[in-house]
Write a protein that holds these residues in place. Structure first.
Motif, PDB file in Angstrom:
ATOM      1  N   VAL A   1      23.778  53.877   3.990  1.00 23.04           N
ATOM      2  CA  VAL A   1      24.365  55.211   4.060  1.00 23.04           C
ATOM      3  C   VAL A   1      23.257  56.244   3.874  1.00 23.04           C
ATOM      4  CG1 VAL A   1      26.075  56.818   3.103  1.00 23.04           C
ATOM      5  CG2 VAL A   1      26.513  54.346   3.016  1.00 23.04           C
ATOM      6  N   THR A   2      23.305  57.303   4.682  1.00 20.53           N
ATOM      7  CA  THR A   2      22.412  58.447   4.490  1.00 20.53           C
ATOM      8  C   THR A   2      23.258  59.673   4.196  1.00 20.53           C
ATOM      9  OG1 THR A   2      20.843  57.493   6.080  1.00 20.53           O
ATOM     10  CG2 THR A   2      20.538  59.800   5.470  1.00 20.53           C
TER      11      THR A   2
ATOM     12  N   GLN B   1      22.409  42.899   1.576  1.00 21.13           N
ATOM     13  CA  GLN B   1      23.466  42.237   2.327  1.00 21.13           C
ATOM     14  C   GLN B   1      24.357  43.291   2.975  1.00 21.13           C
ATOM     15  OE1 GLN B   1      25.691  39.356   0.055  1.00 21.13           O
ATOM     16  NE2 GLN B   1      23.840  38.450  -0.856  1.00 21.13           N
ATOM     17  N   LYS B   2      24.766  43.014   4.215  1.00 19.85           N
ATOM     18  CA  LYS B   2      25.614  43.969   4.933  1.00 19.85           C
ATOM     19  C   LYS B   2      26.971  44.123   4.262  1.00 19.85           C
ATOM     20  CE  LYS B   2      23.515  43.403   9.507  1.00 19.85           C
ATOM     21  NZ  LYS B   2      23.766  43.080  10.929  1.00 19.85           N
ATOM     22  N   GLY B   3      27.536  45.310   4.434  1.00 21.30           N
ATOM     23  CA  GLY B   3      28.875  45.571   3.933  1.00 21.30           C
ATOM     24  C   GLY B   3      28.981  45.689   2.429  1.00 21.30           C
TER      25      GLY B   3
ATOM     26  N   THR C   1      27.837  68.447   1.725  1.00 25.71           N
ATOM     27  CA  THR C   1      27.307  67.082   1.806  1.00 25.71           C
ATOM     28  C   THR C   1      27.872  66.397   3.044  1.00 25.71           C
ATOM     29  OG1 THR C   1      27.031  66.817  -0.582  1.00 25.71           O
ATOM     30  CG2 THR C   1      27.196  64.810   0.716  1.00 25.71           C
ATOM     31  N   ARG C   2      26.973  65.964   3.905  1.00 26.63           N
ATOM     32  CA  ARG C   2      27.353  65.164   5.079  1.00 26.63           C
ATOM     33  C   ARG C   2      26.984  63.705   4.790  1.00 26.63           C
ATOM     34  NH1 ARG C   2      24.852  67.109  10.520  1.00 26.63           N
ATOM     35  NH2 ARG C   2      26.472  68.686  10.212  1.00 26.63           N
ATOM     36  N   ILE C   3      27.917  62.799   5.044  1.00 25.86           N
ATOM     37  CA  ILE C   3      27.715  61.379   4.774  1.00 25.86           C
ATOM     38  C   ILE C   3      27.723  60.625   6.098  1.00 25.86           C
ATOM     39  CG2 ILE C   3      28.591  59.334   3.585  1.00 25.86           C
ATOM     40  CD1 ILE C   3      29.926  61.194   1.572  1.00 25.86           C
ATOM     41  N   GLU C   4      26.658  59.878   6.359  1.00 26.46           N
ATOM     42  CA  GLU C   4      26.537  59.120   7.600  1.00 26.46           C
ATOM     43  C   GLU C   4      26.355  57.641   7.268  1.00 26.46           C
ATOM     44  OE1 GLU C   4      23.383  60.829   9.899  1.00 26.46           O
ATOM     45  OE2 GLU C   4      24.460  62.710  10.251  1.00 26.46           O
ATOM     46  N   PRO C   5      27.471  56.861   7.296  1.00 22.51           N
ATOM     47  CA  PRO C   5      27.357  55.433   7.004  1.00 22.51           C
ATOM     48  C   PRO C   5      26.980  54.629   8.247  1.00 22.51           C
ATOM     49  CG  PRO C   5      29.644  56.052   7.222  1.00 22.51           C
ATOM     50  CD  PRO C   5      28.850  57.305   7.436  1.00 22.51           C
ATOM     51  N   ASP C   6      26.251  53.550   8.028  1.00 16.83           N
ATOM     52  CA  ASP C   6      26.003  52.552   9.070  1.00 16.83           C
ATOM     53  C   ASP C   6      26.959  51.403   8.794  1.00 16.83           C
ATOM     54  OD1 ASP C   6      24.997  50.784  10.973  1.00 16.83           O
ATOM     55  OD2 ASP C   6      23.448  50.046   9.595  1.00 16.83           O
ATOM     56  N   GLY C   7      27.958  51.251   9.642  1.00 23.42           N
ATOM     57  CA  GLY C   7      28.994  50.270   9.382  1.00 23.42           C
ATOM     58  C   GLY C   7      29.969  50.793   8.345  1.00 23.42           C
ATOM     59  N   GLY C   8      31.028  50.035   8.118  1.00 24.35           N
ATOM     60  CA  GLY C   8      32.008  50.443   7.129  1.00 24.35           C
ATOM     61  C   GLY C   8      32.849  51.612   7.601  1.00 24.35           C
TER      62      GLY C   8
END
Length: 589
Positions: A257-258, A182-184, A232-239
């Motif tokens: 998140v990647t 689920q998204k989010g 550490t690089r954090i790449e979220p999709d949304g949020g």
């Protein structure tokens, strides 16, 4: 008609191969129905340089981090200058049967005066502290050793969460992918921890990258000079992604998140620590142009280039459907043939993941260690352990994995000239331990350290590589090392008085103590059978190599002459192959 039948048979074979491949893929996994609690229960990932242990905790995930060049100390050697002067007296005591006195003298005259080898150390851990996850069910975590990927999956609050991690071989990064049904649904805080107490810094960069910088320890009088940086690089999709302190990043309500984790050190080689740890870590992290799936596919291809060379099918039964820890507990009492195949392939997996061309050899910990003082310091114990790590290299079609050990041998041979000179000999040698600095002295005291025969065992690996490859150019490269090891023994071997045999003295039979007159008072001896065998093996292999290299006749004749005078194998009073030149074996050992 024949062509149609041929195509039909081909199609059936292809389908059968596909089904077999799917079955093999599903079986080549270590899997568990609960998170790791102890470090030894976590799942190991590695790309040769970076080692990671994945715990799989739904609420507080931990990725324990290693980099293969993070060792205590700095360039040095630990030879003892007294050895040459005291060697005749030590031998005299041994030949007079005063071994305990000889051993005591070895402690002051041969063993290292201070540094007993440097410890392999950790970087620390990346923690992901999740919130919004209370109770969970349907828990599953696995290590797919066919793809070198770990996966954790569970359900919480009606949401299925999946966490995937791998240490990319081509990208030289730890890459973590967090997804939810689920998204989010993904919210967490990311932070580092480390066991170091000094020279440690945590920060969040302006571009919102988490950073840990530190320095490995001083140890036994040798200054610690290895510096490391983890990013550490954090790449979220949304949020949202934001820094909530100078050492914590927070992700709120992301769809997925990647995370990309990079580690760099200032280590250049065993004599040089002039690199830039932070610049190295940033260089790995700056790779762009590939999405997650492309990175993952490239990683799997790079890994399977090695792993897929060998398959082993011993059959399977219902045991293969059970969690790995259950199978291990029941293995001694339950028929589980697939576990043996899985174990075999897990060994190959560990070697691929801890020993890559151009990097360091696998140490006592492989590359996985969460402590500042690993068990036995995590060093290279060379009286069997480091050799044992590499027994599968050539015979299970992983010759590239052998290369880091062969490089270690070449570097230890250069340092080992000092150990040979310590005894007044030509050539090179080392004792029962070395480290990333290629120290070659006798360490850990006379009960363990007086074993100058490692060069012979190392040369066996050099020669085995030639036997498997038939590469004459390689043989020309390593032949001088074999000759140098022989030159050491041509100078070091001594005639024992009873039979006039040539023997290694002083030395010992590793990790065993003779029973003499009902007591175990010493280990230091002359002519231990292990030494006799290894020196003979070295001479025999070098003679074969010398013939191929068109070596001069004088050197060849000297090896033939000395080999004939080595102490022979002997059968003792219990009908055993004697471990020592004297019949000192205990049948209860």
């Amino acid at each position: 008609m024949m062509r149609k039948w041929t195509l039909a048979i081909f199609a059936i074979c292809c389908l059968a191969s596909k089904l077999q491949a799917q079955q093999q893929e599903s079986n080549l996994k270590l899997w568990y129905d609960k998170p790791a609690v102890q470090w030894v229960e976590a799942l190991p990932l590695g790309n040769g340089r970076i080692g990671v242990m994945v715990f799989g905790n739904p609420n507080h995930e931990e990725f324990q981090l290693n980099e293969e060049t993070v060792w205590g100390g700095s360039p040095h050697n630990n030879t003892n200058p007294k050895a040459k002067t005291e060697l005749p007296r030590i031998r005299q005591l041994i030949f007079e049967g005063r071994n305990a006195e000889a051993q005591a003298l070895c402690g002051s005259a041969i063993c290292a005066l201070s540094a007993n080898g440097m410890p392999y150390q950790t970087v620390g851990s990346l923690h992901l502290d999740f919130y919004g996850i209370d109770k969970y069910s349907d828990y599953y975590r696995e290590l797919d050793i066919e793809k070198a990927i770990s996966t954790t999956r569970f359900t919480a609050g009606g949401v299925v969460y999946t966490r995937e991690a791998y240490t990319s071989f081509p990208d030289q990064l730890l890459i973590i992918r967090l997804t939810a049904s689920q998204k989010g649904s993904i919210s967490f805080r990311a932070r580092y921890s480390t066991p170091y107490k000094e020279d440690i810094a945590y920060s969040v960069s302006p571009c919102k990258e988490l950073q840990l910088s530190g320095k490995a320890n001083n140890h036994e009088g040798i200054e610690g000079k290895v510096r490391f940086t983890a990013l550490t690089r954090i790449e979220p999709d949304g949020g949202k992604l934001k820094a909530i302190s100078d050492s914590i990043l927070q992700v709120e309500a992301a769809n997925s998140v990647t995370l990309y984790v990079s580690i760099g050190t200032n280590f250049v080689n065993y004599k040089d620590v002039s690199g830039d740890a932070t610049a190295t870590a940033k260089r790995y992290l700056q790779q762009t142009g590939k999405n997650y799936m492309k990175r993952k596919e490239a990683h799997v291809r790079a890994y399977q280039k090695f792993f897929n060379r060998v398959s082993l099918d011993l059959g399977s039964n219902a045991q293969a459907d059970k969690p790995t820890d259950v199978r291990i507990r029941k293995f001694s009492s339950t028929f589980d043939p697939q576990m043996a195949a899985l174990y075999f392939q897990f060994g190959r997996y560990l070697l691929i993941c801890s020993s890559q061309p151009g990097g360091q050899a696998a140490n006592l910990q492989g590359i996985w260690n969460d402590q500042l003082r690993a068990p036995w310091d995590g060093k290279y114990t060379t009286d069997i352990n480091v050799e044992m790590n590499y027994w599968p290299a050539e015979s299970t079609s992983l010759p590239e994995m052998h290369e880091p050990l062969l490089q270690l041998v070449k570097e230890a041979a250069l340092q080992g000239r000092e150990s040979a000179a310590m005894y007044g000999c030509r050539g090179w040698t080392l004792h029962h331990n070395t480290d990333i600095w290629r120290s070659t002295g006798a360490v850990d005291g006379p009960a363990y350290g007086v074993w100058p025969t490692c060069n012979a065992w190392f040369c066996q690996h050099l020669w085995d590589r030639y036997l498997f490859s038939g590469d004459k150019n390689y043989l020309a490269e390593i032949y001088p090392l074999m000759r140098g090891a022989c030159e050491f023994y041509l100078d070091f071997l001594v005639h024992e008085p009873d039979n006039n045999w040539l023997v290694v003295a002083p030395s010992y039979s590793p990790e065993n103590t003779p029973l003499v007159n009902g007591k175990r008072d010493f280990v230091v001896v002359a002519g231990a059978t292990m030494d006799n065998q290894m020196v003979y093996d070295l001479f025999r292999n070098t003679l074969q190599a010398a013939g191929l290299m068109k070596e001069d006749a004088a050197f060849v004749d000297s090896l033939h002459t000395v080999a004939k005078q080595l102490a022979p194998m002997q059968v003792g009073r219990w009908g055993q192959l004697q471990e020592w030149m004297e019949d000192w074996d205990d049948p209860n050992d």
